[in-house]
Write a protein that holds these residues in place. Structure first.
Motif, PDB file in Angstrom:
ATOM      1  N   LEU A  79       0.805  -1.217   0.000  1.00  0.00           N
ATOM      2  CA  LEU A  79       0.000   0.000   0.000  1.00  0.00           C
ATOM      3  C   LEU A  79       0.838   1.267   0.000  1.00  0.00           C
ATOM      4  CD1 LEU A  79      -2.916   1.108   0.148  1.00  0.00           C
ATOM      5  CD2 LEU A  79      -2.686   1.090   2.645  1.00  0.00           C
ATOM      6  N   LEU A  80       1.963   1.271   0.721  1.00  0.00           N
ATOM      7  CA  LEU A  80       2.664   2.516   0.997  1.00  0.00           C
ATOM      8  C   LEU A  80       4.034   2.660   0.349  1.00  0.00           C
ATOM      9  CD1 LEU A  80       1.784   3.004   4.777  1.00  0.00           C
ATOM     10  CD2 LEU A  80       0.707   4.066   2.795  1.00  0.00           C
ATOM     11  N   ASP A  81       4.654   1.570  -0.070  1.00  0.00           N
ATOM     12  CA  ASP A  81       5.999   1.693  -0.616  1.00  0.00           C
ATOM     13  C   ASP A  81       5.959   2.389  -1.977  1.00  0.00           C
ATOM     14  OD1 ASP A  81       8.616   0.877  -1.960  1.00  0.00           O
ATOM     15  OD2 ASP A  81       8.877   0.010   0.028  1.00  0.00           O
ATOM     16  N   VAL A  82       6.802   3.409  -2.151  1.00  0.00           N
ATOM     17  CA  VAL A  82       6.775   4.199  -3.390  1.00  0.00           C
ATOM     18  C   VAL A  82       7.267   3.402  -4.594  1.00  0.00           C
ATOM     19  CG1 VAL A  82       7.023   6.390  -2.189  1.00  0.00           C
ATOM     20  CG2 VAL A  82       9.078   5.157  -2.923  1.00  0.00           C
ATOM     21  N   ARG A  83       7.904   2.258  -4.360  1.00  0.00           N
ATOM     22  CA  ARG A  83       8.371   1.443  -5.479  1.00  0.00           C
ATOM     23  C   ARG A  83       7.230   0.684  -6.147  1.00  0.00           C
ATOM     24  NH1 ARG A  83      11.814  -2.780  -4.047  1.00  0.00           N
ATOM     25  NH2 ARG A  83      11.324  -2.613  -1.846  1.00  0.00           N
TER      26      ARG A  83
END
Length: 388
Positions: A91-95
Motif C-alpha cells: 500500500l505505501l511503498d513508493v516502489r
C-alpha cells in the motif's frame, strides 16, 4: 520536509470501464497516493463481495466447501501478522506502482514493483497468481514482488477475471493483453522487453501454459510471440485437468463447477494434452521452461509437473524440473518466504540471472535470507489447517 516520490509513467486508457483508471500526475504526495490506493482497495472489496454471493450460489454451499472455506479463514488469521506487513508494503511503498490499466475490462489492472535503484533495461518477471481460477488477485504477488525487486528484478503482477466473472477463455484473453502491454510499455519503467520471464503459480501456471500454447497455435491472433520470452516458470501447476478433477472435488471444487470454469472443454484446456499435438516447428517457439513442484502437494500432485515435462521434452522443448522435498502446494510461495526460508525465489533469481543478456545489469550471485515475517509457531499451525 519535502517528499520525494517515484514518478509513474502516464498510461492511456480506452473503452468504457467500471471505474476510472489510476492516472496520477508526476508529482503527488504519499497521502494522496495512499487515498487513491485505498479507494481502489474499497472497490475491489465491493467487487469480491458481489462475486462471493455468486460463488455461494454456484457451489450450492456444500458442507465440503464450507469446511474448506473455514480452513482458509483460519489459515489467513494465523498468518495475519505477516499478511499485514506485506499489505503495508504493497500500500505505501513508493516502489509499488498500483492499478495501472492494461485493457478495457474492469479487472484489467496490473501492479509494477520497481527496483530500489533502477538502471536501463532491468530484467522483468510477470507473475500470474493462483487461486483455483476463483480467488486469484494481483496483490497475491506482493510477497514475490517485494523480494525479487529488492534484488534488481522488476515484477509485474496483472489481475485477471476469475470465475464466475469470467471463464477460462476470458482469463487467457486478459493475460494475453497484459503480456502484450508489458512488451510495449515496460521500457517506461526501465524494464527490458527482451528480458521477460513469465512465472505462474497453481492456476496461474496453468493459465500461463495455455497462453503460451495459444500464442504458438494462433500466432496471427496473438499480439506477441512466445519466442521473445526468456523463460516460463511454472510452480505447482495443474497441467492435466482430467487427472486433477477428483483431487479438486475432494478440496471442495465441484466437478460441474470445474467443467464450467474450463468452458466445458477439459481436454482443450489441459496443456499436457495440447503439447502432444504441437508440430516440431511450433515447439521451437517455446521459451526455456522451468517446472517446480513440492512432493507433499495434496492439491496438485507433483506428477502433474513430471508428465508435463515428459511431453515437453518429447516435443523438443528445453525443460528443467525441480522437486522440493516435503513441500506443500503453498509452501514455496507463502509459508517458506514468510519464515525467511526462500529456496524457490532463490531459484527464480538464479534463472533470471543466468538467462539475462550480457548487457543486462548484473544480479547478485548470492542472496541473503529474507526477514522472518511471522513467528514459527503461527506458521506451523497455519500449515496444519492449510486447505491447499
Amino acid at each position: 520536509m519535502s517528499h520525494i516520490v517515484m514518478e509513474r509513467p502516464s498510461v492511456e486508457t480506452t473503452g468504457l470501464e467500471r471505474r476510472k483508471s489510476v492516472q496520477l500526475p508526476y508529482e503527488t504526495t504519499p497521502r494522496h497516493q495512499c487515498s487513491l490506493d485505498l479507494a481502489e482497495v474499497s472497490a475491489e472489496v465491493w467487487l469480491i463481495t458481489k462475486l462471493a454471493a455468486k460463488l455461494l450460489w454456484a457451489f450450492r454451499v456444500s458442507s465440503k466447501w464450507i469446511a474448506m472455506f473455514v480452513k482458509l479463514l483460519t489459515f489467513t488469521c494465523l498468518l495475519l501478522p505477516a499478511f499485514l506487513r506485506i499489505f503495508y508494503f504493497w500500500l505505501l511503498d513508493v516502489r509499488v506502482h498500483k492499478n495501472i490499466r492494461y485493457g478495457t475490462q474492469g479487472r484489467n489492472l496490473l501492479d509494477v514493483y520497481m527496483v530500489p535503484e533502477p538502471k536501463a533495461k532491468m530484467p522483468v518477471v510477470v507473475f500470474l497468481s493462483g487461486g483455483a481460477w476463483i480467488i486469484g488477485y494481483k496483490a497475491w504477488g506482493a510477497l514475490m514482488g517485494r523480494v525479487l525487486s529488492s534484488y534488481g528484478i522488476i515484477v509485474v503482477t496483472p489481475d485477471y477475471r476469475n470465475f464466475p466473472q469470467g471463464l477460462l477463455p476470458d482469463m487467457i484473453t486478459d493475460i494475453n493483453v497484459a503480456i502484450a502491454y508489458v512488451f510495449d510499455n515496460i521500457h517506461l519503467f526501465n524494464g527490458d522487453p527482451d528480458n521477460i520471464t513469465i512465472v505462474g503459480q497453481s492456476a496461474g501456471a496453468h493459465i500461463g501454459a495455455l497462453v503460451l500454447l495459444d500464442a504458438i497455435e494462433n500466432p496471427s491472433s496473438i499480439p506477441w510471440s512466445p519466442s521473445r520470452l526468456r523463460n516460463f516458470i511454472g510452480i505447482s501447476g495443474p497441467y492435466n485437468i482430467q487427472d486433477s478433477i477428483e483431487r479438486f472435488h475432494d478440496h471442495g471444487l465441484d466437478r460441474s463447477v470445474l467443467a464450467r470454469i474450463m468452458n466445458n472443454d477439459i481436454l482443450h484446456h489441459s496443456p499436457t494434452d495440447r503439447v502432444t499435438k504441437l508440430g516440431s516447428n511450433q515447439s521451437t517457439l517455446l521459451p526455456s521452461i522451468h517446472l517446480f513442484h513440492g512432493t507433499a502437494d495434496r492439491t496438485v500432485s507433483w506428477h502433474s509437473s513430471a508428465k508435463f515435462a515428459q511431453v515437453l521434452q518429447a516435443a523438443g522443448a528445453t525443460v528443467h524440473v525441480k522437486y522440493y522435498a516435503n513441500k506443500t502446494h503453498t509452501d514455496p510461495i507463502i509459508e517458506d518466504p514468510i519464515e525467511g526460508d526462500d529456496p524457490l525465489l532463490n531459484d527464480v533469481i538464479a534463472i533470471v540471472r543466468e538467462s539475462s543478456p550480457p548487457y543486462s545489469p548484473k544480479l547478485p550471485l548470492q542472496t541473503t535470507s529474507p526477514q522472518r515475517l511471522c513467528p514459527h509457531a503461527l506458521v506451523a499451525a497455519a500449515r496444519i489447517v492449510n486447505p491447499f
